[in-house]
Design an enzyme around this catalytic site. Sequence first.
Site, PDB file in Angstrom:
ATOM      1  NE  ARG A  26      12.965  58.131  15.676  1.00 20.93           N
ATOM      2  CZ  ARG A  26      13.633  57.377  14.819  1.00 20.93           C
ATOM      3  NH1 ARG A  26      14.937  57.516  14.704  1.00 20.93           N
ATOM      4  NH2 ARG A  26      13.009  56.510  14.061  1.00 20.93           N
TER       5      ARG A  26
ATOM      6  CB  ILE B 198      21.587  63.383  16.154  1.00 23.54           C
ATOM      7  CG1 ILE B 198      23.035  63.875  16.272  1.00 23.54           C
ATOM      8  CG2 ILE B 198      21.242  62.399  17.277  1.00 23.54           C
ATOM      9  CD1 ILE B 198      24.087  62.777  16.250  1.00 23.54           C
ATOM     10  CG  HIS B 199      18.234  59.476  12.166  1.00 24.97           C
ATOM     11  ND1 HIS B 199      19.502  59.403  11.650  1.00 24.97           N
ATOM     12  CD2 HIS B 199      17.615  58.328  11.808  1.00 24.97           C
ATOM     13  CE1 HIS B 199      19.641  58.266  10.992  1.00 24.97           C
ATOM     14  NE2 HIS B 199      18.511  57.583  11.072  1.00 24.97           N
ATOM     15  NE  ARG B 200      21.848  54.470  12.643  1.00 27.72           N
ATOM     16  CZ  ARG B 200      21.287  53.569  11.856  1.00 27.72           C
ATOM     17  NH1 ARG B 200      20.295  52.837  12.319  1.00 27.72           N
ATOM     18  NH2 ARG B 200      21.702  53.409  10.625  1.00 27.72           N
TER      19      ARG B 200
END
Length: 361
Positions: A243, A208-210
């Site tokens: 992030r 998960i990064h967006r």
Amino acid sequence: MKKIVTILGARPQFIKGAVLSRIISEKNEFEEIIIHTGQHFDKNMSNIFFEEMHIPKPKYNLDINGLSHGAMTGRMIESIEKILLDEKPEIVVVFGDTNSTLAGALAAKKIGIKVAHIEAGLRSFNMSMPEEVNRILTDRISNLLSCPTQKAIDNLREEGFVNFDIEIYKHGDIMKDAMEFYKKKSKDYSNVLEKLSIKGSKFVLATIHRQENTESATVLSEIFEALGTINKKQPVVLPLHPRTAGRLKEYKIETDVVVIEPQGYYDMIQLLENCTMVITDSGGLQKEAFFNKKQCIVVREETEWVELVEKGYAKIVGANKKNILNTFKEFLNSNVKYDEGLYGKNVGEQIYLSIKKIINK
């Protein structure tokens, strides 16, 4: 010798670039100069790919990261332009849809250098995504568009690209070449399954990064609640993007999933090859799941890889706990046949020949 400048900056670009760099080196008809923008600066998201995949060392490393979209893109354009004026290449090759992609294309086009965009024509039709803006603008100013799918070709046709002086090809997906080449080596180079003590065990691979998933505490909490529930049934292995790590700490979100550092390509191949399914908001990982015959739960509201959804290889669920859990159950009990030819064959070779044609045009 005529020059090709390749712009790299993020994990998927290192993988795609490795395929083309190997072909350029083998043909020995052009000199390749690699510019690494530094967009992915974590060692496990950048340097390790150059080391593992034997990508030629970048001649230039701009070390531009951790900035807003505008500041990052602007600094990249300025720095890349200076290099291009010195090197005077015949063409600049950019991959995908990152700020590095757009910056490289703009810098080249502004000073009259040809641009080849690999992975062109993809559309999410969500203009709030920075990546969508990057890919649309890059497509419009490129001289060569290498499309991975028929849908990408159709998108360009509907947008009127047939009226522009641009070479458009359906080459297929260059990441397929990378997976086929490096998968053979991954067992010898990776011990990630042994390190995590999951060899022979069932587990789910997640990333998960967006921005749309990490910039809201509510959204990120919903996703991690779903992952936590799944983790009670099958361990969820999560290579954690910097992030996302920062946002989890900021929002005080705790999780019981198996959190690990971002992984190198060989380790990710082994995780993909041995997991039961994939949960991700990454575009590249959706295809890598397919290449390893694993179904993929897409934690987004749309995907550029619509053919994966249409054929049942992936399902779009959004950041919705109920949808994630229901699809997890559905995929555990499903059995699909994988279309081996969906993303082409010998893609890198075809791209190389088209670049050569543009250079000599």
